[in-house]
Design a protein around this motif. Structure first.
Motif, PDB file in Angstrom:
ATOM      1  N   ASN A   1      -3.350 -10.897 -15.388  1.00 30.65           N
ATOM      2  CA  ASN A   1      -2.549  -9.439 -15.731  1.00 30.65           C
ATOM      3  C   ASN A   1      -2.391  -8.480 -14.989  1.00 30.65           C
ATOM      4  O   ASN A   1      -2.071  -7.414 -15.429  1.00 30.65           O
ATOM      5  N   ASP A   2      -2.616  -9.197 -13.650  1.00 31.36           N
ATOM      6  CA  ASP A   2      -2.155  -8.017 -12.601  1.00 31.36           C
ATOM      7  C   ASP A   2      -0.849  -8.213 -12.332  1.00 31.36           C
ATOM      8  O   ASP A   2      -0.196  -9.336 -12.544  1.00 31.36           O
ATOM      9  N   LEU A   3      -0.001  -7.512 -10.627  1.00 33.01           N
ATOM     10  CA  LEU A   3       1.279  -8.183 -11.021  1.00 33.01           C
ATOM     11  C   LEU A   3       1.295  -9.493  -9.808  1.00 33.01           C
ATOM     12  O   LEU A   3       0.709  -9.537  -8.861  1.00 33.01           O
TER      13      LEU A   3
ATOM     14  N   ALA B   1      -0.230   9.117 -11.152  1.00 34.26           N
ATOM     15  CA  ALA B   1       1.394   8.344 -10.294  1.00 34.26           C
ATOM     16  C   ALA B   1       1.863  10.575  -9.192  1.00 34.26           C
ATOM     17  O   ALA B   1       1.610   9.927  -8.400  1.00 34.26           O
ATOM     18  N   ALA B   2       1.092  11.218  -9.665  1.00 33.99           N
ATOM     19  CA  ALA B   2       1.518  12.734  -9.054  1.00 33.99           C
ATOM     20  C   ALA B   2       2.917  12.379  -8.913  1.00 33.99           C
ATOM     21  O   ALA B   2       3.078  12.914  -7.502  1.00 33.99           O
TER      22      ALA B   2
ATOM     23  N   GLN C   1      -5.834  -2.291 -13.331  1.00 39.77           N
ATOM     24  CA  GLN C   1      -4.828  -2.946 -12.973  1.00 39.77           C
ATOM     25  C   GLN C   1      -3.106  -1.520 -12.408  1.00 39.77           C
ATOM     26  O   GLN C   1      -2.474  -1.978 -11.726  1.00 39.77           O
ATOM     27  N   GLN C   2      -3.074  -1.130 -13.856  1.00 44.60           N
ATOM     28  CA  GLN C   2      -2.567  -0.466 -13.996  1.00 44.60           C
ATOM     29  C   GLN C   2      -1.844   1.056 -12.438  1.00 44.60           C
ATOM     30  O   GLN C   2      -0.777   0.710 -11.679  1.00 44.60           O
ATOM     31  N   LYS C   3      -3.310   1.201 -12.447  1.00 44.26           N
ATOM     32  CA  LYS C   3      -3.284   2.132 -10.976  1.00 44.26           C
ATOM     33  C   LYS C   3      -3.322   1.883  -9.619  1.00 44.26           C
ATOM     34  O   LYS C   3      -2.653   1.715  -8.850  1.00 44.26           O
ATOM     35  N   LYS C   4      -3.659   0.274  -9.862  1.00 47.60           N
ATOM     36  CA  LYS C   4      -3.365  -0.120  -8.327  1.00 47.60           C
ATOM     37  C   LYS C   4      -1.843  -0.865  -8.686  1.00 47.60           C
ATOM     38  O   LYS C   4      -1.131  -0.968  -7.158  1.00 47.60           O
ATOM     39  N   ALA C   5      -0.680  -0.951  -9.606  1.00 47.76           N
ATOM     40  CA  ALA C   5       0.450  -1.263  -9.648  1.00 47.76           C
ATOM     41  C   ALA C   5       1.574   0.072  -9.705  1.00 47.76           C
ATOM     42  O   ALA C   5       2.239  -0.043  -8.968  1.00 47.76           O
TER      43      ALA C   5
END
Length: 220
Positions: A105-107, A178-179, A137-141
């Protein structure tokens, strides 16, 4: 003056497109087979939807997903998706919504790069495959999507089985992380009745849903 909330309507096929546009959809995500979470619509549907949307100055995003189920794709499925992206662009789509993951479930960066390159300047949107990832993983994505020039990440903030109330806290975390580097587009369970409240709570200017506007037409 308060800015209008942008409503992206997720539509299955062409049938509901005129009513959605009439009733306030400012952007369309076009798919087929919503019962299984959506798959790529046909060439004919994309072509007619693009003509209709562009006549109304409404952007058309096409879902690129070759089948139901998970987002771990074979090389052949990636080739199918790539061909569908070329077709979507040729038929007038303004953007594509897609996602490919590794078994953990990583990109799937190799697949995502290949598919993104096929887009030829269309808007790139990472769809709800994003919700299969854990927060790390979401933060890396998010970092990767921002670096690659993605317009948006579509997310419910958790499994679709969870209510909007249950996922709002995580959505706030994603938006904060995401800022503004890439837009976080809330979707899943957002309707014409609750969209304003959810958007206000999250501080977002756009929302997504299959019931985000009325699909009833007053025109004959």
């Amino acid at each position: 003056m308060k800015p209008l909330l942008l409503k992206e309507a997720c539509l299955e096929n062409f049938t509901d497109l005129p009513a959605a546009c009439l009733n306030g959809a400012a952007r369309i995500e076009l798919c087929d087979n919503l019962a299984v979470g959506g798959t790529t619509p046909s060439k004919g549907v994309i072509a007619e939807a693009a003509k209709y949307c562009h006549d109304k100055n409404i952007l058309l995003i096409v879902l690129i997903r070759p089948r139901k189920g998970n987002y771990v794709y074979t090389d052949t499925e990636i080739k199918i998706m790539e061909a569908d992206i070329f077709e979507a662009q040729a038929l007038g789509a303004d953007g594509i919504s897609f996602g490919a993951l590794t078994p953990d479930n990583d990109l799937d960066l190799e697949a995502m790069n290949q598919l993104g390159a096929a887009a030829g300047g269309m808007q790139l949107i990472l769809h709800m495959a994003f919700d299969e990832m854990d927060f790390a993983q979401q933060k890396k994505a998010i970092d990767w999507a921002a670096e690659q020039g993605y317009e948006r990440i579509l997310t419910h903030g958790g499994p679709l089985s969870q209510s909007n109330t249950a996922t709002v806290s995580h959505l706030k975390e994603l938006i904060a992380y995401a800022a503004g580097r890439v837009s976080i587009l809330p979707g899943g369970g957002i309707t014409a009745e609750n969209c304003d409240k959810i958007a206000k709570e999250l501080g977002v200017s756009q929302v997504h849903g299959s019931k985000i506007v009325s699909l009833k037409s007053t025109q004959k």
